[in-house]
Structures are given as C-alpha cells and as structure tokens.
Design a protein around this motif. Structure first.
Motif, short mmCIF file in Angstrom:
data_model
loop_
_atom_site.label_atom_id
_atom_site.label_comp_id
_atom_site.label_asym_id
_atom_site.label_seq_id
_atom_site.Cartn_x
_atom_site.Cartn_y
_atom_site.Cartn_z
N ARG A 30 0.80 -1.29 -0.09
CA ARG A 30 0.06 0.02 -0.13
C ARG A 30 0.85 1.29 -0.03
NH1 ARG A 30 -5.11 2.19 3.08
NH2 ARG A 30 -5.19 3.93 2.05
N THR A 31 0.31 2.38 -0.74
CA THR A 31 1.18 3.65 -0.66
C THR A 31 0.01 4.55 -0.15
OG1 THR A 31 2.58 3.20 -2.61
CG2 THR A 31 2.31 5.32 -2.20
N TYR A 32 0.71 5.48 0.69
CA TYR A 32 -0.30 6.39 1.37
C TYR A 32 0.17 7.71 0.95
CZ TYR A 32 -1.66 3.04 4.67
OH TYR A 32 -2.45 1.68 5.31
N ARG A 33 -0.61 8.86 0.76
CA ARG A 33 -0.19 10.14 0.64
C ARG A 33 -0.55 10.88 1.78
NH1 ARG A 33 2.72 12.00 -3.35
NH2 ARG A 33 1.54 11.08 -4.95
N LEU A 34 0.56 11.71 2.20
CA LEU A 34 0.16 12.75 3.24
C LEU A 34 0.39 14.01 3.02
CD1 LEU A 34 1.97 9.79 4.33
CD2 LEU A 34 1.16 10.82 6.49
N GLY A 35 0.12 15.18 3.91
CA GLY A 35 0.25 16.56 3.50
C GLY A 35 1.47 17.16 3.55
#
Length: 103
Positions: A30-35
């Motif tokens: 899984r890849t997550y995007r953060l701020g």
C-alpha cells in the motif's frame, strides 16, 4: 502468531478487509499520501514503532509526501502469513490519525 503460509483464498479474503492494499507478487502493498514531508516522516516513525512491537518488519519507503509499504514473512520463505495482515491492520488503524490517504 503463526508463520504458516496463507492459502490464496485466505489472502484474497483478508485483502477484501483492507481497502487500498493489494497483492504485488508475493507481498501485500500500500502507498499512502500525506500532507507534507514532515507528516510522512512522523507516519514512518509510528509504523516503525508498531513493527518493533510486533517483531515483524516491512519494506518501508519514505517519499516527499508519501509512504509505501510492502510486506511478507521471511520466516515463511517469503510467503504471506497472518503476521503480514496483522501489521497491515495496525498500520491502517493509525493512518487516518496521521492524515494518510490513498495515493
């Protein structure tokens, strides 16, 4: 927790309970995007803490504003086990608190 490899059926069933996670070869990922980069770094540190608690470690990649994980069990010959899904579930449990979303 067991290090017995899961069947393909078990893997598919467990993946249905983990939106955003997918099977990539012999691993779940899984890849997550953060701020921001700082938020992504804090997320990585929290994941590392969980990995230490579980004594189960993923491949973890920090990008500028993203975090990618790939998980499998070395002790089971690189197969997927319940340990991999336990780690993924724990990471999912903290993701929203870090503002992590889909890539």
């Amino acid at each position: 927790m067991t290090v017995e490899p899961l069947s393909q059926k078990d893997i598919e069933e467990r993946l249905r309970e983990l939106p955003g996670w997918s099977l990539q070869g012999d691993r779940i990922a899984r890849t997550y995007r953060l701020g921001s980069h700082f938020a992504a770094t804090a997320f990585v540190v929290h994941i590392a803490q969980i990995q230490e608690e579980l004594d189960h470690h993923s491949d973890l990649t920090l990008g500028y504003d993203s975090v990618a994980l790939t998980v499998h069990t070395h002790a089971a010959g690189g197969a997927l086990t319940a340990r991999d899904f336990a780690l993924a579930e724990r990471v999912e449990g903290i993701a929203a608190g870090h503002g992590a979303g889909d890539q």
